[in-house]
Design a protein around this motif. Structure first.
Motif, mmCIF file in Angstrom:
data_model
loop_
_atom_site.group_PDB
_atom_site.id
_atom_site.type_symbol
_atom_site.label_atom_id
_atom_site.label_comp_id
_atom_site.label_asym_id
_atom_site.label_seq_id
_atom_site.Cartn_x
_atom_site.Cartn_y
_atom_site.Cartn_z
ATOM 1 N N MET A 170 0.705 -1.208 -0.033
ATOM 2 C CA MET A 170 0.229 -0.177 0.257
ATOM 3 C C MET A 170 1.237 1.435 0.601
ATOM 4 O O MET A 170 2.328 1.316 0.191
ATOM 5 N N LYS A 171 0.882 2.183 -0.586
ATOM 6 C CA LYS A 171 1.368 3.199 -0.476
ATOM 7 C C LYS A 171 1.274 4.690 0.069
ATOM 8 O O LYS A 171 -0.109 4.538 0.544
ATOM 9 N N PRO A 172 1.786 4.568 0.968
ATOM 10 C CA PRO A 172 1.760 5.692 2.048
ATOM 11 C C PRO A 172 1.132 7.424 1.681
ATOM 12 O O PRO A 172 1.565 7.277 0.408
ATOM 13 N N LEU A 173 0.020 7.839 2.767
ATOM 14 C CA LEU A 173 -0.916 8.677 2.139
ATOM 15 C C LEU A 173 -0.406 9.883 3.391
ATOM 16 O O LEU A 173 -0.392 9.464 3.975
ATOM 17 N N THR A 174 -0.879 11.230 2.795
ATOM 18 C CA THR A 174 0.056 11.888 4.021
ATOM 19 C C THR A 174 -1.644 12.205 5.001
ATOM 20 O O THR A 174 -2.355 13.116 4.044
ATOM 21 N N PRO A 175 -1.943 12.331 5.543
ATOM 22 C CA PRO A 175 -2.525 12.644 7.368
ATOM 23 C C PRO A 175 -3.121 14.155 7.321
ATOM 24 O O PRO A 175 -1.817 14.684 6.969
ATOM 25 N N SER A 176 -4.280 15.112 7.305
ATOM 26 C CA SER A 176 -4.233 15.961 7.258
ATOM 27 C C SER A 176 -4.005 16.622 8.781
ATOM 28 O O SER A 176 -3.130 16.013 9.562
ATOM 29 N N ALA A 177 -4.442 17.973 8.964
ATOM 30 C CA ALA A 177 -3.475 18.225 9.716
ATOM 31 C C ALA A 177 -4.642 17.648 11.460
ATOM 32 O O ALA A 177 -3.104 17.126 11.867
ATOM 33 N N ASP A 178 -5.478 17.349 11.042
ATOM 34 C CA ASP A 178 -6.559 16.970 12.158
ATOM 35 C C ASP A 178 -6.257 15.421 12.465
ATOM 36 O O ASP A 178 -5.864 15.361 13.755
ATOM 37 N N LEU A 179 -6.379 14.862 11.800
ATOM 38 C CA LEU A 179 -5.281 13.749 11.837
ATOM 39 C C LEU A 179 -4.261 12.907 12.414
ATOM 40 O O LEU A 179 -3.675 12.482 12.748
ATOM 41 N N ALA A 180 -3.490 13.830 11.642
ATOM 42 C CA ALA A 180 -1.860 14.073 11.926
ATOM 43 C C ALA A 180 -2.067 13.867 13.581
ATOM 44 O O ALA A 180 -0.643 13.320 14.154
ATOM 45 N N ALA A 181 -2.500 14.683 14.195
ATOM 46 C CA ALA A 181 -2.600 15.538 15.624
ATOM 47 C C ALA A 181 -2.513 13.812 16.369
ATOM 48 O O ALA A 181 -2.329 13.304 17.467
ATOM 49 N N VAL A 182 -3.364 12.891 15.918
ATOM 50 C CA VAL A 182 -3.414 11.698 16.243
ATOM 51 C C VAL A 182 -2.865 10.343 16.055
ATOM 52 O O VAL A 182 -2.180 9.483 16.635
ATOM 53 N N VAL A 183 -2.454 10.582 14.707
ATOM 54 C CA VAL A 183 -1.755 9.177 13.727
ATOM 55 C C VAL A 183 0.122 9.928 13.636
ATOM 56 O O VAL A 183 0.447 8.661 13.632
ATOM 57 N N GLY A 184 0.410 11.381 13.798
ATOM 58 C CA GLY A 184 1.548 11.880 13.430
ATOM 59 C C GLY A 184 0.883 11.662 11.600
ATOM 60 O O GLY A 184 0.356 11.540 11.230
ATOM 61 N N SER A 185 2.566 12.780 11.491
ATOM 62 C CA SER A 185 2.982 13.332 10.813
ATOM 63 C C SER A 185 2.966 12.723 9.554
ATOM 64 O O SER A 185 2.891 13.168 8.402
ATOM 65 N N LYS A 186 3.862 11.766 9.737
ATOM 66 C CA LYS A 186 4.381 11.420 7.959
ATOM 67 C C LYS A 186 3.293 10.203 7.422
ATOM 68 O O LYS A 186 2.822 10.255 8.244
ATOM 69 N N GLY A 187 3.777 10.158 6.582
ATOM 70 C CA GLY A 187 2.537 9.556 5.598
ATOM 71 C C GLY A 187 2.621 8.112 5.349
ATOM 72 O O GLY A 187 3.776 7.210 6.161
ATOM 73 N N LEU A 188 2.025 7.704 5.778
ATOM 74 C CA LEU A 188 1.150 5.906 6.656
ATOM 75 C C LEU A 188 0.390 5.302 5.425
ATOM 76 O O LEU A 188 -0.363 5.900 4.960
ATOM 77 N N PRO A 189 0.497 3.848 4.663
ATOM 78 C CA PRO A 189 -0.868 3.513 4.140
ATOM 79 C C PRO A 189 -1.806 3.282 5.230
ATOM 80 O O PRO A 189 -1.545 3.251 6.765
ATOM 81 N N ARG A 190 -3.380 3.170 4.748
ATOM 82 C CA ARG A 190 -4.380 3.214 5.156
ATOM 83 C C ARG A 190 -4.399 2.349 6.100
ATOM 84 O O ARG A 190 -5.282 3.315 7.203
ATOM 85 N N THR A 191 -3.640 1.401 6.041
ATOM 86 C CA THR A 191 -3.994 0.068 6.795
ATOM 87 C C THR A 191 -3.448 0.944 8.272
ATOM 88 O O THR A 191 -4.303 0.873 9.393
ATOM 89 N N GLU A 192 -2.298 0.964 8.450
ATOM 90 C CA GLU A 192 -1.255 1.325 9.522
ATOM 91 C C GLU A 192 -2.086 2.779 10.473
ATOM 92 O O GLU A 192 -2.045 2.860 11.400
#
Length: 76
Positions: free
Chosen positions: A1-23
């Protein structure tokens, strides 16, 4: 799965680096369980705290199935 960049709101929970949707989903569940946000009576429902509310479109509670749809809006 390719890494996706989370929005600022989502990054507050999961971190700001690109992650696959499953992660992203795994990290959300870790956050939900660590903060005891699962509804005790109906485990399929997730109660939003201040960090999750913007991700959930302002809703106080969403089902785990709706959560998958809602996080799509926060990944690029």
């Amino acid at each position: 799965m390719k890494p996706l960049t989370p929005s600022a709101d989502l990054a507050a929970v999961v971190g700001s680096k690109g992650l696959p949707r499953t992660e992203v989903v795994k990290k959300l569940w870790v956050y939900i369980k660590a903060n005891k946000l699962q509804d005790p009576k109906n485990k399929r429902m997730i109660n939003a705290d201040a960090k999750l509310k913007p991700i959930f479109g302002g809703k106080a509670q969403v089902s785990m199935f709706d959560m998958a749809k809602l996080i799509s809006n926060h990944l690029k």
